[in-house]
Design a protein around this motif. Structure first.
Motif, PDB file in Angstrom:
ATOM      1  N   ASP A 159      -7.017  -0.222  -4.300  1.00  0.00           N
ATOM      2  CA  ASP A 159      -5.873  -0.741  -5.051  1.00  0.00           C
ATOM      3  C   ASP A 159      -5.372   0.295  -6.059  1.00  0.00           C
ATOM      4  N   LEU A 160      -6.327   0.956  -6.702  1.00  0.00           N
ATOM      5  CA  LEU A 160      -5.925   1.967  -7.686  1.00  0.00           C
ATOM      6  C   LEU A 160      -5.181   3.100  -6.999  1.00  0.00           C
ATOM      7  N   LEU A 161      -5.701   3.514  -5.854  1.00  0.00           N
ATOM      8  CA  LEU A 161      -5.033   4.600  -5.121  1.00  0.00           C
ATOM      9  C   LEU A 161      -3.634   4.160  -4.705  1.00  0.00           C
ATOM     10  N   ALA A 162      -3.525   2.910  -4.266  1.00  0.00           N
ATOM     11  CA  ALA A 162      -2.215   2.411  -3.843  1.00  0.00           C
ATOM     12  C   ALA A 162      -1.249   2.379  -5.023  1.00  0.00           C
ATOM     13  N   LEU A 163      -1.724   1.901  -6.169  1.00  0.00           N
ATOM     14  CA  LEU A 163      -0.862   1.830  -7.354  1.00  0.00           C
ATOM     15  C   LEU A 163      -0.402   3.223  -7.762  1.00  0.00           C
ATOM     16  N   LEU A 164      -1.346   4.135  -7.842  1.00  0.00           N
ATOM     17  CA  LEU A 164      -0.975   5.493  -8.239  1.00  0.00           C
ATOM     18  C   LEU A 164      -0.046   6.114  -7.204  1.00  0.00           C
TER      19      LEU A 164
END
Ligand SMILES: *Cc1c(COP(=O)(O)O)cnc(C)c1O
Length: 975
Positions: free
Chosen positions: A438-443
């Motif tokens: 999720d963090l990778l997707a957000l960034l």
């Protein structure tokens, strides 16, 4: 070719059997109904209806509803509705976070009828399980907020904030009527505050928290962390405010409080908030349990339910609802609030989440959320974005400037919702469900908009050795919390499973026996009605997700509104109120706004019959109306002469009259049209409390006899389970002229409308609406009408069977009651000292939940069987009451002493029945197995009769220390 006479098969329609569910929902089958009708001397249901319901009010127009379908077909159709929702990954926050409900809690509480079909714990002896769960909730909230006493749940965070403000107004002697509200409170909280403040003359001043000390305010509301994520040390601000006599309310994020200094330590007088993120789904806004906690000095002012410890007849500790929460019917318009049904099941779920995880588990969850948030912040800064706050817990506000729309477009394209925090900023809130991907997707979303390099999976290395918390050091939480053993002893799933089972086993819910509570309509909550609430298409929707992602909910709501309009005869329905009391409030607001729209602002008198439910006067008070009480006649009906006199006397200021129909005495008053006419003649509007709609659906339509507005209780008439005292849904239904005055909702993009919002979420307790939808879809018009008729049949059957043994207090035309009946026990008190309470408690020894006690008439029991109880269960109940009458007769005859008999001893625990010494005039067998059937199946109460008075004098509202010795002998045993 048509069917041959010789076919051994029934016709196809009969085989398809679209009406199958009706026979599952309605307890008595055709033969049983025929038997019951014979007892009443009636040919069929229709003739009974003609006998019971005065002709002048019988409904003309049939309900226009889709034809009934079976359970599987209804589930398929609802699945199609659900699929119209688009479930994106939500990082919107704004008071709602994704969460994982532990499976052991889901299966054994949320999906377990022992928990969800229970009633509000008014009868403590058969409610010790859920009372303990609620005590855990109170302890959890008090510990985490750092305050002394918390109540057992509020309806949502926004109404909790409103209740905190009115609490502050009650206790403050500040001359000002102004409340300062920090501009970083949740927007939906501000909306509801605006609605609630105006009618009672409170002014809101909104501004940056730092300016709270300027100007004169009796209370200040702060959000911690703010909606934009900022975490600030509020100590100095709060200290200054309190020094000036201003009460301070802090709305706090419950998970953040595991890491941050709690409101109590910051100096707050009151804390409010939501416990949704302790395992509950977003559910498009509800149901979730909000909380309200106060300093010790304010505890007797708490609105809503408060569980406290007391002692039972043997001096052992036993839990019960504390005084102020039972006093609504006594204090009426002076009650601390109108809250009746609250959010018990969600509160139990949240408390069990804390029991399961314990303080260390909660801390780890919070730390992980924060660590991810810090990594996200660092990643965004590295891409060149600017953040609104450098100090945060789980929420970031990114200053996106002219990129704002591009960020939203890119995130939605990536299947992610971010918060629309303003034209030049975007909000991101993380939660326990967030994973590295999720963090990778957000960034990735932000990188794409800025043309920056895609995030590297290696970014997690930065946190490999732990992170520095991103808030002022002064705010680090010190000291232990959740130290009680209950938050430590159930960490393995086996222990948790057994704890849940042990608590459930203490209680009587609908999975054990009928719950004949008058006015409460404890009917079947069918499994197929319950199943859809767990579907992710309903459960995982954020209430403020873009409207085009909530189409399924919108369709669900539109269909349900249309069907409820058909069921009641009204023109428009709002589903926003999340309990009956809130529907009353919304309905009275509509009446008030209508008068104002006609330049009739002086109308503020509300006539309410003396027999009304306590929420009625409390709600009228909350919209700034003056309550004028109308007398009832000896038949329990509204005294028309008194009504006419009072209406005339207050003609210039008459705003409304609130009546209940059928009356709270369970009778179809034949002159209800006249009541409505009198009120209308004098310029008032007629509010009909719809809690008794189970006697009317398909048979009587309130607007046809003159009503202007009603609330419904979907958790009574329309099968949403009571959950042990909530959640509820209290739609408000109005005639056409009041439609413009139904609640609005700005935060959901709907516009405020004329009166604003009454709940935090646009559809209130949205995610339980599928239950009522399923019920109506499977019953169809004919099924719903039959349900009402059989409910009336059941009540009349009980009244007829009980009449030789107990006087039935009121009846209408032909000697018939409506859907409930009142048995009068007052004479027994004179003849032999036995009270309605003794009979209620003795019924527990027979395995039954007591009927409604002393409402609407002190000294009586009000019995409502509903259509779902079979003849066998009705007869078992009659059998118990008849056997109890025989026991009373022995006391009357002097065979058993007035103070030493099974009724006074009731309920009788196994420990008492099996004690070594037995010195009673009755035998152990008479005590424990008064009817033979109990030998096969016996419910044992876990505690003896609980002493309410002692508990109120010694208010103790958090988990008891474990080694607590048996409490001292109560000071006064008999009230
Ligand atoms: C249950 C009830 C209410 C209150 O409804 P809640 O959903 O508990 O707030 C109001 N009036 C009557 C007659 C009721 O029975």
């Amino acid at each position: 070719m048509s069917q041959t006479a010789a076919s051994p098969f029934p016709g196809l329609a009969e085989l398809e059997d679209a009406e199958a569910f009706r026979r599952r929902h309605i307890g008595p089958d055709a033969h049983e109904q025929a038997h019951m009708l014979r007892v009443l001397g009636q040919r069929d249901l229709d003739s009974l209806m003609r006998s019971v319901i005065p002709e002048s009010i019988r409904r003309d127009a049939p309900m226009q509803l889709p034809a009934a379908v079976g359970e599987q077909q209804a589930l398929r159709e609802l699945r199609d509705v659900a699929r119209e929702n688009r479930v994106l990954r939500s990082f919107i926050g704004q008071g709602y976070a994704n969460a994982h409900m532990p499976g052991v809690i889901r299966r054994n509480v949320l999906e377990n009828p022992a928990w969800y079909t229970a009633y509000t714990p008014y009868q403590p002896e058969i409610s010790q399980g859920r009372l303990e769960a609620l005590l855990n909730f109170q302890t959890m909230v008090a510990d985490l907020t750092g305050l002394d006493v918390a109540n057992a749940s509020m309806l949502d965070e926004a109404t909790a904030a409103a209740e905190a403000v009115t609490l502050a107004r009650r206790v403050s002697d500040h001359a000002s009527n102004s409340v300062f509200v920090a501009d970083d409170v949740l927007p939906q909280t501000l909306e509801v505050l605006r609605t609630r403040a105006e009618p009672i003359g409170l002014q809101l001043q909104v501004g940056p928290a730092a300016q709270a000390g300027q100007g004169e305010h009796f209370a200040v509301l702060l959000q911690y962390p703010g909606v934009d994520g900022g975490v600030h040390d509020l100590r100095e601000l709060i200290g200054g405010l309190r020094a000036r006599g201003t009460l301070v309310i802090v709305a706090a994020d419950i998970l953040a409080l595991t890491l941050l200094a709690p409101p109590g330590e910051l100096g707050a007088d009151i804390a409010v908030g939501n416990t949704q993120r302790f395992g509950l789904p977003l559910g498009c806004g509800g149901p979730h349990a909000a909380y309200l906690a106060v300093r010790d000095a304010l505890k007797r002012q708490l609105p809503g339910r408060l569980v406290g410890a007391s002692v039972d007849a043997q001096g052992n500790s036993g839990l019960r609802l504390a005084l102020q929460t039972r006093e609504q019917h006594i204090r009426r318009e002076k009650a601390t609030s109108n809250i009746c049904t609250a959010q018990v099941l969600p509160a139990v779920l949240a408390a069990m989440y804390a029991v399961y995880h314990g303080p260390e588990g909660l801390l780890r969850i919070a730390q992980r959320v924060h660590a991810y948030t810090a990594l996200l912040a660092d990643g965004l800064l590295a891409q060149g974005w600017e953040l609104r706050h450098a100090s945060y817990f789980d929420t970031l506000t990114v200053l996106t400037g002219t990129h704002t729309e591009a960020v939203h477009a890119a995130s939605v394209a990536a299947g992610i919702n971010l918060r629309r925090a303003g034209e030049d900023r975007v909000g991101i809130a993380l939660d326990e469900t967030v994973e590295r991907e999720d963090l990778l997707a957000l960034l990735g979303v932000f990188a794409a908009v800025r043309g920056a390099a895609a995030p590297r999976p290696g970014l997690f290395e930065a946190a490999a050795a732990g992170i520095e918390p991103r808030w002022p050091r002064s705010l680090a939480r010190r000291g232990a919390y959740l130290t009680h053993p209950v938050f430590h002893a159930h960490r393995s799933e086996t222990e948790m499973l057994r704890y849940l089972r042990q608590l459930a086993d203490k209680d009587i819910a609908l999975d054990r026996a009928m719950i004949p509570l008058g006015s409460c309509t404890m009917k079947l909550n069918a499994t197929s009605e319950m199943e859809p609430i767990g579907w992710p298409e309903f459960a995982a929707v954020h209430p403020f997700a873009p409207a085009e992602q909530r189409r399924g909910y919108q369709r669900l709501a539109e269909e349900l509104q249309a069907w409820l309009a058909q069921a009641t005869g009204y023109d428009a329905v709002s589903l926003q109120p999340n309990a009956g009391s809130q529907g009353e409030y919304a309905g009275l607001l509509a009446i008030r706004a209508w008068h104002h729209s006609r330049g009739d602002a002086a109308r503020d008198v509300c006539l309410i019959p003396s027999s009304a439910h306590g929420t009625n006067p409390a709600s009228a008070h909350m919209v700034g109306m003056r309550v004028v009480v109308v007398a009832c006649d000896s038949q329990g009906s509204v005294d028309l002469d008194d009504l006419r006199g009072k209406a005339r006397e207050h003609a210039a200021r008459l705003a409304a009259c609130m009546i209940t129909y059928p009356s709270t005495h369970g009778v179809f008053e034949p002159r209800v049209r006249e009541i409505c006419d009198i009120v209308h003649e004098h310029g008032g509007q007629v509010y009909v409390d719809g809690a008794n709609m189970n006697a009317m659906v398909g048979l009587v339509s309130p607007p046809e006899f003159g009503a202007d507005v009603s609330h419904l209780n979907l958790h009574k008439t329309f099968c949403i389970p009571h959950g042990g005292g909530g959640p509820g849904v209290g739609p408000v239904a109005v005639r056409e002229h009041l439609r413009p005055f139904l609640p609005g909702h700005v935060a959901a993009g709907e516009g405020a409308g004329a009166v604003g919002a009454v709940s935090a979420a646009p559809l209130g307790n949205a995610s339980v609406l599928p239950i009522a939808w399923m019920y109506m879809r499977m019953m169809g018009a004919q099924g719903l009408r039959e349900a009402s008729a059989v409910a009336i049949l059941g009540a009349n059957y009980l009244a007829r069977r009980l009449a030789p043994h107990y006087p039935v207090l009121y009846s209408g035309q032909g000697g018939f009651v409506a859907h409930e009946c009142i048995i009068d026990l007052r004479a027994l008190k004179d003849s032999c000292g036995i009270t309605n309470e003794d009979v209620a408690k003795r019924l527990m020894d027979y395995g039954f939940h007591a009927p409604t006690m002393s409402f609407p008439v002190p000294g009586t029991l009000m019995i409502e069987p509903t259509e779902s109880e079979s003849l066998a269960e009705l007869d078992r109940f009659v059998g118990a009451l008849v056997a109890i009458r025989a026991e009373i007769a022995r006391v009357e005859r002097g065979e058993w002493p007035r103070q030493d008999n099974p009724l006074k001893a009731a309920p009788i625990t196994a420990a008492v029945a099996l004690a070594d010494s037995w010195e009673h005039a009755y035998t152990r067998e008479q005590a424990a197995f008064p009817v033979p059937e109990l030998r096969r199946h016996k419910y044992w109460v876990p505690v003896g009769r609980v002493d309410n008075v002692w508990g109120d004098r010694n208010l103790q509202c958090a988990c008891l220390p474990v080694a607590e010795p048996a409490a001292q002998q109560p000071e006064a045993q008999a009230a």
